[in-house]
Each structure stands twice: as structure tokens, then as C-alpha cells.
Design an enzyme around this catalytic site. Structure first.
Site, PDB file in Angstrom:
ATOM      1  N   HIS A 171       0.974   8.309   1.744  1.00  0.00           N
ATOM      2  CA  HIS A 171       0.581   7.116   0.997  1.00  0.00           C
ATOM      3  C   HIS A 171      -0.813   7.288   0.394  1.00  0.00           C
ATOM      4  O   HIS A 171      -1.780   7.550   1.110  1.00  0.00           O
ATOM      5  CB  HIS A 171       0.595   5.925   1.952  1.00  0.00           C
ATOM      6  CG  HIS A 171       0.433   4.599   1.305  1.00  0.00           C
ATOM      7  ND1 HIS A 171      -0.371   3.616   1.835  1.00  0.00           N
ATOM      8  CD2 HIS A 171       0.967   4.068   0.181  1.00  0.00           C
ATOM      9  CE1 HIS A 171      -0.306   2.540   1.080  1.00  0.00           C
ATOM     10  NE2 HIS A 171       0.482   2.786   0.061  1.00  0.00           N
ATOM     11  N   HIS A 217      -5.700   1.595  -6.971  1.00  0.00           N
ATOM     12  CA  HIS A 217      -4.740   0.634  -6.449  1.00  0.00           C
ATOM     13  C   HIS A 217      -5.051  -0.787  -6.882  1.00  0.00           C
ATOM     14  O   HIS A 217      -4.183  -1.499  -7.391  1.00  0.00           O
ATOM     15  CB  HIS A 217      -4.696   0.691  -4.920  1.00  0.00           C
ATOM     16  CG  HIS A 217      -3.788  -0.339  -4.322  1.00  0.00           C
ATOM     17  ND1 HIS A 217      -4.224  -1.612  -3.997  1.00  0.00           N
ATOM     18  CD2 HIS A 217      -2.470  -0.308  -4.018  1.00  0.00           C
ATOM     19  CE1 HIS A 217      -3.213  -2.315  -3.515  1.00  0.00           C
ATOM     20  NE2 HIS A 217      -2.134  -1.543  -3.505  1.00  0.00           N
TER      21      HIS A 217
END
Length: 266
Positions: A32, A74
Site C-alpha cells: 500500500h 493521496h
């Protein structure tokens, strides 16, 4: 992270095609944001740390700078993960490239820059790794981001078709634009809830996969996805009990922060 078959003519080993039922080259274990929490997320340093733990596939978040450069971030804003402030997409790449995207994590990563998709593509290709690019648009730029990310990925991986990335997004508009731009690149619909019409949307987007919050997966949902030719991926899986449950269900992909805990296998 908070369909009908494509009409594109087939090429060797499925190159030039996407959608359900096609060959799936990707490893099961996916790091991730590069290396989970062991390194500053979405940086090349994180990819190197993830690779040092044996991972050969990485997830990252891609958006656009004000002048159209695809870079990794992000959040909508720069404040949490860099020395910058404000909405990332409001800044030109010349300014973004000067930011420190490592010191917020730890002193050992101080000075690490933001990464571009182009830089990440070179790393992945040089190291025979795969990439899951989450299209993470600045609000209001969903279609533009989908088009630009897909076009960039198409260009950057043109000479490495067997390593082509998986494009995913929570935003159907972004995936629709990506499909129109680069239909041969595999797509996956990200789901935090099973909202009404999600399967119909996945079909209309000719998705190869659905990527769900790991708590959503059960035997019934796996069966439904498989019956529709969709691969099954889960995020973000950080506990051994959750991993064991998903392995028992036979999921195709497990996205984890715990690259230090789970040794990637097949």
C-alpha cells in the site's frame, strides 16, 4: 484508500484487451502506497523499502499538478505528507518538485521529493514490478484526471505491455475517461460500500476487478464477482486474522501496509 468484454481486438497474451475473464499477471500481495507506514507514502523511497521486503507490486495514488504533470499524492492537500500547503493540484510541478515529502515521516527520509508517475514507471520497469495506480482526482477534475493518467500510463508502459498497470478509482467518472483514452489498460472499481448499482457500473466500465474494503468480502460477494468475471482485491489489510479470512476466500489481491509482517507469496 479511505462487465461486458472489450471490443478491442486481442493481441498476444491478451495485450490490447481488458475487462473480465482475461489473463491476470499481478501478484497477490500489494504494498500500500509503496511500503505502508515504513516509509513516506507514495515516494520512490517507499517503493524501495517495499521491494526490500520482497514485494513486486505496489499501490499508489495519482493526481494532476496545475500544469498537468501526473504526480503521487493521496490527500487533496499537501500539508500532511509534505512541506507544502494547500491543494496539491493548485500548484505547478516546478513548485511541487521542490517540496520535502519525507521529513514528516522521519528524519532518515528528510529531503525525499514527491514522485511523478514517470519516475515510478521507470522504477517498476527496471525492477520487473507491477503497479496499481489509484486515480485520485482533485475534486472537480475527475474526468480530466482519468484521461491524463490513462494517457500517461499508456505512453509510459508502451514498451512493457506485459507489466501494464492496473488503473483503479472510487470515481466512476475517472474510470470512464480512462477507458475512453486507453481501453487496453485493465481497470478496477474501488468500493468502500456496496452502493446500489455497483455491479452494473463495473460492467459498464468493463472492469477486470473490484477492489473492496476488506470487511465487505464474504463468500457470497466473491461468488458474485467471479460469476461476472471479476477479479477480487481487498484493501487495506493489516491484521493476520483478516489476511487468513481473505486467503480462505481465495481473493486475488491483498493490499497491505504491513510489508514487514506479511511475506509476499504467489
Amino acid at each position: 484508500m479511505s462487465g461486458a468484454a472489450s471490443s478491442t481486438p486481442p493481441g498476444p497474451s491478451g495485450v490490447g484487451r481488458t475487462g473480465p475473464g482475461l489473463p491476470w499477471p499481478y501478484p497477490r500481495w500489494i504494498a500500500h502506497r509503496g511500503a505502508g507506514k515504513l516509509a513516506p507514502e507514495n515516494t520512490l523511497a517507499a517503493f524501495r523499502v517495499g521491494a526490500s521486503h520482497g514485494y513486486r507490486m505496489f499501490e499508489c495514488d495519482a493526481k494532476l499538478s496545475a500544469d498537468g504533470v501526473v504526480f503521487l499524492l493521496h490527500d487533496d492537500t499537501l500539508d500532511r505528507t509534505s512541506s507544502g500547503h494547500g491543494v496539491g493540484g493548485d500548484h505547478a510541478w516546478s513548485a511541487l518538485s521542490q517540496l520535502d515529502a519525507g521529513r514528516w515521516h522521519s528524519r532518515g527520509f528528510a529531503g525525499e521529493p514527491l514522485a511523478t508517475l514517470e519516475g515510478v514507471s521507470r522504477y517498476c520497469q527496471a525492477n520487473a514490478c507491477w503497479l496499481n495506480i489509484e486515480i485520485k482526482p482533485t475534486p472537480g477534475l475527475e474526468a480530466q484526471t482519468g484521461r491524463t493518467v490513462a494517457a500517461a500510463a499508456q505512453r509510459l508502459w508502451r514498451s512493457h505491455p506485459n507489466q501494464r498497470p492496473l488503473l483503479t478509482s472510487f470515481r466512476p467518472e475517472a474510470l470512464q475517461a480512462a477507458m475512453a483514452t486507453a481501453p487496453e489498460l485493465p481497470r478496477g472499481l474501488l468500493l468502500d460500500t456496496l452502493w446500489n448499482g455497483w455491479m452494473e457500473m463495473a460492467r459498464s466500465l468493463e472492469c477486470a476487478a473490484v477492489v473492496c474494503n476488506h470487511a465487505l468480502w464474504d463468500a457470497g460477494l466473491v461468488a458474485t464477482a467471479r460469476a461476472n468475471g471479476l477479479r477480487t482485491l481487498a484493501y487495506t489489510v493489516n491484521d493476520d486474522w483478516a489476511v487468513q479470512r481473505l486467503l480462505h476466500l481465495g481473493l486475488d489481491g491483498i493490499i497491505t501496509d504491513r510489508v514487514d509482517l506479511f511475506a509476499p507469496g504467489p
